[in-house]
Design an enzyme around this catalytic site. Structure first.
Site, PDB file in Angstrom:
ATOM      1  N   HIS A   1       0.863  -1.194   0.000  1.00  0.00           N
ATOM      2  CA  HIS A   1       0.000   0.000   0.000  1.00  0.00           C
ATOM      3  C   HIS A   1       0.894   1.237   0.000  1.00  0.00           C
ATOM      4  O   HIS A   1       1.969   1.229   0.604  1.00  0.00           O
ATOM      5  CB  HIS A   1      -0.914  -0.016   1.226  1.00  0.00           C
ATOM      6  CG  HIS A   1      -1.961   1.047   1.170  1.00  0.00           C
ATOM      7  ND1 HIS A   1      -1.692   2.352   1.513  1.00  0.00           N
ATOM      8  CD2 HIS A   1      -3.251   1.006   0.773  1.00  0.00           C
ATOM      9  CE1 HIS A   1      -2.789   3.070   1.337  1.00  0.00           C
ATOM     10  NE2 HIS A   1      -3.753   2.273   0.887  1.00  0.00           N
TER      11      HIS A   1
ATOM     12  N   GLU B   1      -3.972   2.148  -7.399  1.00  0.00           N
ATOM     13  CA  GLU B   1      -4.352   3.228  -6.489  1.00  0.00           C
ATOM     14  C   GLU B   1      -3.487   4.457  -6.753  1.00  0.00           C
ATOM     15  O   GLU B   1      -2.392   4.583  -6.183  1.00  0.00           O
ATOM     16  CB  GLU B   1      -4.152   2.785  -5.036  1.00  0.00           C
ATOM     17  CG  GLU B   1      -5.058   1.655  -4.622  1.00  0.00           C
ATOM     18  CD  GLU B   1      -5.368   1.724  -3.128  1.00  0.00           C
ATOM     19  OE1 GLU B   1      -6.557   1.727  -2.796  1.00  0.00           O
ATOM     20  OE2 GLU B   1      -4.438   1.801  -2.317  1.00  0.00           O
TER      21      GLU B   1
HETATM   22  P1  PGA Z   1      -9.572   5.978   0.013  1.00  0.00           P
HETATM   23  O1  PGA Z   1      -8.373   4.957   0.319  1.00  0.00           O
HETATM   24  O2  PGA Z   1     -10.704   5.184  -0.512  1.00  0.00           O
HETATM   25  O3  PGA Z   1      -9.857   6.626   1.354  1.00  0.00           O
HETATM   26  O4  PGA Z   1      -9.030   6.966  -0.984  1.00  0.00           O
HETATM   27  C1  PGA Z   1      -8.099   3.865  -0.501  1.00  0.00           C
HETATM   28  C2  PGA Z   1      -6.839   3.192  -0.025  1.00  0.00           C
HETATM   29  O5  PGA Z   1      -5.929   3.889   0.444  1.00  0.00           O
HETATM   30  O6  PGA Z   1      -6.727   1.954  -0.087  1.00  0.00           O
END
Ligand code: PGA
Length: 263
Positions: free
Chosen positions: A94, A166
């Protein structure tokens, strides 16, 4: 058709008691669907009690991180081996871990291999910073993140992995997910295709077809349907909105509707 995967990443939020309360609320608002997997990633501390509490027909658990060595003098760490009987999934790489805890590409590679060795499905997170995004480096960054992370994995293992795109610039602060900027659908489709292509280059098209690709970044109940309809997107990794039971249940509802449209 692949199962849709909706993952709630609770990050460093909620005590054990609050986690249990959230699961109880989700349980009332979410119904099981054979084509949708709903995965909860609470804090390490809440995993064991939630493993006893959840209805396994509706929910699965994920760890947010783990250490690649099974046991030994690694103060403060929890290994994949220790999590083996508790979780189905683990989030690896992450951006919080890459950037706030300086996790390197090599460490992420070791974690991917360790998760698979312990029969835990890794959800590999990849994504570019705002700076990389504006500098036009997104494709190169994603290529490097995907190719390094997968380099110790066998062809049999590859079909089990999940990759979450992401973009770091689209992640919410935890509370502003209703109004945050996110990439346009055609950009997300293009990136999903590029990730699939990198996997295919390493392991062939058939293996790459088995890999599920998620989108993550400020997803919420009103954007979920559109995001899930994007070609090449098999689910969502949800941060801030997963802490609100109505919002998260709304995302799962959107997944139900998306599956209906596609079937
Ligand atoms: P968010 O986070 O939906 O709050 O943008 C997603 C993540 O960091 O996995």
């Amino acid at each position: 058709m692949k199962k849709l995967l909706i993952v709630g990443n609770w990050k460093m939020n909620l005590s054990v008691g609050q986690s249990s309360l959230l699961v109880a609320r989700l349980d009332k608002h979410i119904t099981a669907h054979r084509d949708i997997e709903v995965v909860l990633a609470p804090s390490m501390l809440a995993l064991q009690p939630l493993a006893q509490q959840i209805d396994r027909r509706t929910f699965r658990l994920a760890a947010q991180n783990a250490y690649h060595i099974d046991e030994g003098p690694y103060t403060g760490e929890v290994s994949f081996a220790m999590l083996q009987d508790i979780v189905h999934y683990v989030i690896i790489g992450h951006s919080d871990r890459r950037h706030k805890f300086h996790e390197s590409l090599d460490e992420i590679k070791l974690k991917m291999a360790a998760a698979l060795r312990c029969d835990i499905t890794p959800i590999l997170c990849v994504g570019e910073t705002k700076h990389e995004h504006t500098a036009g480096e997104t494709m190169q960054v994603l290529h490097d993140q995907v190719v390094t992370a997968l380099s110790d994995i066998t062809a049999e293992e590859i079909e089990r992995i999940v990759i979450a795109y992401e973009p770091i610039w689209a992640l919410s602060s935890g509370t502003d997910y209703l109004h945050h900027e996110i990439p346009a659908p055609d950009k997300i489709a293009k990136i999903s295709a590029a990730i699939q292509h990198h996997v295919a280059e390493l392991y062939g098209g058939k293996a790459a077809d088995g890999v599920r690709i998620l989108y993550g970044g400020s997803a919420n109940a009103s954007t979920a349907g559109g995001l899930l309809d994007i070609a090449g997107i098999d689910g969502l990794l949800v941060g801030g909105a997963s802490l609100n039971y109505k919002e998260f249940a709304g995302i799962v509802d959107a997944a139900h509707r998306s599956r209906k449209r596609q079937s």
